[in-house]
Enzyme design. Structure first.
Site, PDB file in Angstrom:
ATOM      1  N   CYS A  36     -10.272  -3.085  -9.481  1.00  0.00           N
ATOM      2  CA  CYS A  36     -10.165  -1.839  -9.518  1.00  0.00           C
ATOM      3  C   CYS A  36      -8.006  -2.262  -9.098  1.00  0.00           C
ATOM      4  CB  CYS A  36     -10.604  -1.870  -8.504  1.00  0.00           C
ATOM      5  SG  CYS A  36     -10.856  -2.890  -6.479  1.00  0.00           S
ATOM      6  N   GLU A  66     -10.927 -10.854  -4.771  1.00  0.00           N
ATOM      7  CA  GLU A  66      -9.517 -11.024  -4.815  1.00  0.00           C
ATOM      8  C   GLU A  66      -8.339 -12.090  -3.749  1.00  0.00           C
ATOM      9  OE1 GLU A  66      -9.277  -7.059  -2.124  1.00  0.00           O
ATOM     10  OE2 GLU A  66     -10.719  -7.989  -0.347  1.00  0.00           O
ATOM     11  N   ARG A  89     -10.755   3.434  -0.303  1.00  0.00           N
ATOM     12  CA  ARG A  89     -10.298   2.272   0.684  1.00  0.00           C
ATOM     13  C   ARG A  89     -10.335   3.196   1.904  1.00  0.00           C
ATOM     14  NH1 ARG A  89      -6.024   1.476  -3.614  1.00  0.00           N
ATOM     15  NH2 ARG A  89      -6.268  -0.329  -3.892  1.00  0.00           N
ATOM     16  N   ARG A 115     -15.587   1.271   0.310  1.00  0.00           N
ATOM     17  CA  ARG A 115     -15.266   0.247   0.745  1.00  0.00           C
ATOM     18  C   ARG A 115     -15.649  -0.385   2.222  1.00  0.00           C
ATOM     19  NH1 ARG A 115      -9.854  -2.785  -1.124  1.00  0.00           N
ATOM     20  NH2 ARG A 115      -8.525  -1.871   0.571  1.00  0.00           N
ATOM     21  N   ASN A 172      -4.269  -7.213  -6.296  1.00  0.00           N
ATOM     22  CA  ASN A 172      -3.320  -6.851  -6.239  1.00  0.00           C
ATOM     23  C   ASN A 172      -3.301  -8.021  -5.418  1.00  0.00           C
ATOM     24  OD1 ASN A 172      -3.262  -4.379  -7.293  1.00  0.00           O
ATOM     25  ND2 ASN A 172      -4.040  -3.588  -5.072  1.00  0.00           N
ATOM     26  N   ASP A 173      -4.713  -8.712  -3.962  1.00  0.00           N
ATOM     27  CA  ASP A 173      -4.773  -9.656  -3.501  1.00  0.00           C
ATOM     28  C   ASP A 173      -4.217 -10.636  -4.456  1.00  0.00           C
ATOM     29  OD1 ASP A 173      -3.837  -8.761  -1.179  1.00  0.00           O
ATOM     30  OD2 ASP A 173      -5.695  -7.933  -1.184  1.00  0.00           O
ATOM     31  N   ARG A 209       2.774  -9.832  -1.114  1.00  0.00           N
ATOM     32  CA  ARG A 209       2.883  -8.148  -2.205  1.00  0.00           C
ATOM     33  C   ARG A 209       3.694  -7.209  -1.515  1.00  0.00           C
ATOM     34  NH1 ARG A 209      -3.307  -5.769  -1.288  1.00  0.00           N
ATOM     35  NH2 ARG A 209      -2.757  -4.343  -1.952  1.00  0.00           N
ATOM     36  N   HIS A 216       0.819  -1.786   0.360  1.00  0.00           N
ATOM     37  CA  HIS A 216      -0.090  -0.288   0.373  1.00  0.00           C
ATOM     38  C   HIS A 216       1.263   1.595  -0.201  1.00  0.00           C
ATOM     39  CE1 HIS A 216      -4.238  -1.143  -0.298  1.00  0.00           C
ATOM     40  NE2 HIS A 216      -3.780  -2.279   0.100  1.00  0.00           N
TER      41      HIS A 216
HETATM   42  C1  PEP Z   1      -6.108  -6.047  -4.115  1.00  0.00           C
HETATM   43  O1  PEP Z   1      -6.808  -6.006  -3.619  1.00  0.00           O
HETATM   44  O2  PEP Z   1      -6.593  -5.821  -5.396  1.00  0.00           O
HETATM   45  C2  PEP Z   1      -7.666  -4.372  -4.040  1.00  0.00           C
HETATM   46  C3  PEP Z   1      -7.998  -3.671  -4.869  1.00  0.00           C
HETATM   47  O3  PEP Z   1      -7.018  -3.951  -2.828  1.00  0.00           O
HETATM   48  P1  PEP Z   1      -6.108  -3.395  -2.003  1.00  0.00           P
HETATM   49  O4  PEP Z   1      -5.213  -3.090  -2.388  1.00  0.00           O
HETATM   50  O5  PEP Z   1      -7.088  -2.223  -1.460  1.00  0.00           O
HETATM   51  O6  PEP Z   1      -5.492  -4.793  -1.065  1.00  0.00           O
HETATM   52 MG    MG Z   2      -6.779  -6.700  -1.503  1.00  0.00          MG
END
Ligand code: PEP
Ligand code: MG
Length: 598
Positions: A528, A457, A319, A355, A480-481, A491, A212
């Site tokens: 996203c 995710e 977020r 979210r 991402n997740d 990550r 993040h």
């Molecule tokens: C993701 O996991 O792709 C996502 C958009 O959520 P975050 O990056 O906030 O975990």
């Molecule tokens: Mg995520």
């Protein structure tokens, strides 16, 4: 008490060193030439408040937890430095070993324990006093080598005090305007405290390019290099350095030729950014006139202006963690309502997908630390909807705030880290109960409740997407997740950053299948995760049938530029060819070719 920086290190004067290039992960693009501010060597405020008699046990435990965390940090640094290829890293390794030793059954720890018990000092105060005593003895010795160890013990003590004080007490906000921040680590909560325009770039020793901190840096448009292990002993406050966030390079003691070269490259980078700005008001549609919704991901309210300036059609992912960071209390429904209503109003009727809380993993909130504990593997622990359902009052306050804010515009509600339909059923149950309570209390909320959807995710959710379809009004794919959990790659871990591969066929199949099932069932779907903001992947997503992408505001225009050159049928054909491949390197090459041809 304030501990002045000169006590902590002998190298706070700008160093007139030799030119050196340090490499790390290019986490956020852009070039900056500027002066360094070293975060972890700054002042620290120590409370001298004594503790109560019955708090001795808890305070001793706090000390031990802080020691364990410090050792953990030092071990991580050590393993990170061992991957860097230089003699300096070897030396750093020895030094870190010595630091770990100083925290293991040492006079430092025993002395602090003793002061907590006998003099009822709080843990930070106790550590500070012991450090002063040890350092004073060292520095009084004739032997220059031993005298220099006073610096090391202060360094270790400072780390321990920072761990004891937690995130709220870090001193990021002391960075002078325009500085380049150098730190061992920068957490998402630290990022949330940066003032707009305060920092021009930052470089850290730890951290992965998909965590993040990196995401926030990209979306705030702050160039950043993460995981550059050598940086902590390479620079001093006030040094002039060059940061190339795209290439992941930091140049120490740059020559005049470097300055001239990078000044030109910076000018080119800024010019390219300005040129893109002309696309702001043109439609986001493909060449064959298929409209594509381009929305923005927002981590902090200050990004809202960037989203609007870059022509976002809405917010595809708000977020909500920002409301919980850097606070030692939980914001109630009214406080959250105030923040959310403001954002919804500023979007002037454009859709906003809010979210619910996704604290956990790398994203921490001080006020929730006691509930979450320290599980052995936070990424697989109490995170997202798991925490919200464990503490339903969290969800109740959030739903209440969102429902009230939804009256000011067009809102959707998104649940993170969903693994199965049972979580959505429970969440919906609470959602409807909160709506009922609000109506009873006389709050105005929309007649038809805003849509309730799930983040996709976790691989289980993607594989069983048809089961989730029963309870979800929409899906948002979090790549991402999804990548992290499909490939078992943390990550945020710089050591495995090179293995984080969103083009792995397994990840692509999951994304494609979710989009297909959503299309068959008429359920709106978006992507996203960070992949959505990478222009190279646009033909693939459009070819899968996706029509809504949400990304960091800084990428909106690049993606728009890319999609305006595409044709949906052609993209479909290209996506089919990609999905016949088994090797992600080959997939990446094919995507590059498609992009060159467009
Ligand atoms: C993701 O996991 O792709 C996502 C958009 O959520 P975050 O990056 O906030 O975990
Ligand atoms: Mg995520």
């Amino acid at each position: 008490m304030q501990v002045p920086p000169k006590d902590l290190t002998t190298s706070d004067e700008p160093s007139a060193g030799v030119r050196r290039v340090i490499t790390g992960l290019g986490a956020s693009g852009g070039i900056v030439i500027g002066r360094v501010f070293v975060m972890d060597r700054q002042y620290i405020q120590i409370s001298r408040k004594p503790i109560a008699e019955d708090a001795v046990g808890a305070e001793t435990k706090r000390l031990h937890d802080g020691v364990a965390e410090s050792i953990d940090q030092l071990r991580r640094l050590k393993s990170q430095s061992s991957t860097a290829d230089s003699a300096a890293s070897e030396e750093l390794g020895f030094l870190l070993d010595a630091y770990i030793h100083m925290l293991t059954q040492s006079r430092l720890v025993r002395g602090a324990e003793d002061l907590i018990v006998t003099r009822k000092l709080n843990a930070v105060h106790a550590v500070s006093d012991v450090i002063d005593a040890i350092a004073e003895q060292f520095s009084g010795m004739d032997d220059r080598y031993i005298a220099a160890r006073a610096t090391d013990i202060r360094e270790v003590g400072l780390r321990l005090m920072r761990c004891l004080m937690g995130e709220t007490d870090r001193v990021v906000d002391k960075a002078p305007k325009g500085a380049i921040l150098i730190a061992e680590d920068v957490s998402p909560a630290d990022m949330a405290r940066f003032q707009p325009g305060q920092l021009t770039a930052f470089v850290t020793a730890l951290g992965g390019a998909e965590g993040h901190t990196a995401i926030m840096a990209r979306s705030l448009g702050i160039p950043a290099v993460l995981g550059a292990a050598d940086i902590i002993r390479g620079v001093s406050g006030g040094d002039q350095i060059i940061v190339d966030g795209g290439r992941g390079e930091v140049i120490l003691s740059p020559t005049d030729a470097d300055i001239a070269h990078y000044t030109q490259r910076r000018a080119d980078w800024l010019a390219a950014r300005d040129k893109l700005a002309s696309l702001r008001d043109v439609p986001s549609a493909t060449r064959d006139e298929v409209d594509i919704d381009l929305h923005a991901n927002i981590e902090l309210p200050i990004e809202l202006s960037a989203a609007l300036e870059n022509g976002a059609g809405g917010i595809g992912l708000l977020r909500s963690e920002f409301m919980f960071m850097n606070k030692d209390y939980l914001p109630d429904e009214d406080e959250q309502y105030g923040e959310l209503a403001d954002i919804v109003k500023r979007m002037g009727g454009k859709p906003v997908t809010i979210r619910t809380l996704d604290i956990g993993g790398e994203k921490l909130a001080v006020a929730l630390q006691a509930d979450m504990g320290t599980g052995p593997n936070p990424a697989l622990g109490l995170r997202g909807v798991r925490l919200s359902l464990r503490k339903p009052e969290l969800l109740e306050a959030q739903f209440g705030a969102i429902l009230r804010a939804s009256l000011h515009g067009s809102v959707r509600v998104l649940i993170p880290m969903v693994v199965g339909v049972h979580e959505m059923t429970r969440a919906r149950h609470i959602y409807e109960a909160v709506a009922k309570r609000l109506r009873k209390e006389g709050h105005a909320i929309p007649e038809t409740l805003p849509p309730l959807g799930a983040m996709i995710e976790i691989p289980a959710a993607a594989i069983a997407i048809d089961t989730l379809a029963r309870e979800c009004d929409f899906f948002a794919i979090g790549t991402n997740d999804l990548t992290q959990y499909t490939l078992a790659i943390d990550r945020t871990d710089d050591q495995v950053a090179g293995l984080y591969d969103p083009l792995h066929p397994a990840v692509l199949r999951l994304i494609r299948d979710v989009i297909r099932v959503a299309g068959e069932r008429g359920i709106p779907v978006s992507v996203c995760g960070e992949m959505a903001g990478d222009p190279r992947y646009v033909p693939l997503f459009i070819g899968f049938g996706l029509r809504n992408l949400s990304m960091s505001p800084v990428n909106l225009l690049l993606v728009k530029q890319r999609l305006r050159r595409l044709d949906t049928r052609n993209s479909e054909h290209q996506a089919n060819r990609v999905m016949e491949q088994w090797d992600s390197a080959r997939i990446a090459m094919m995507l590059d070719d498609f992009n060159d041809l467009a």
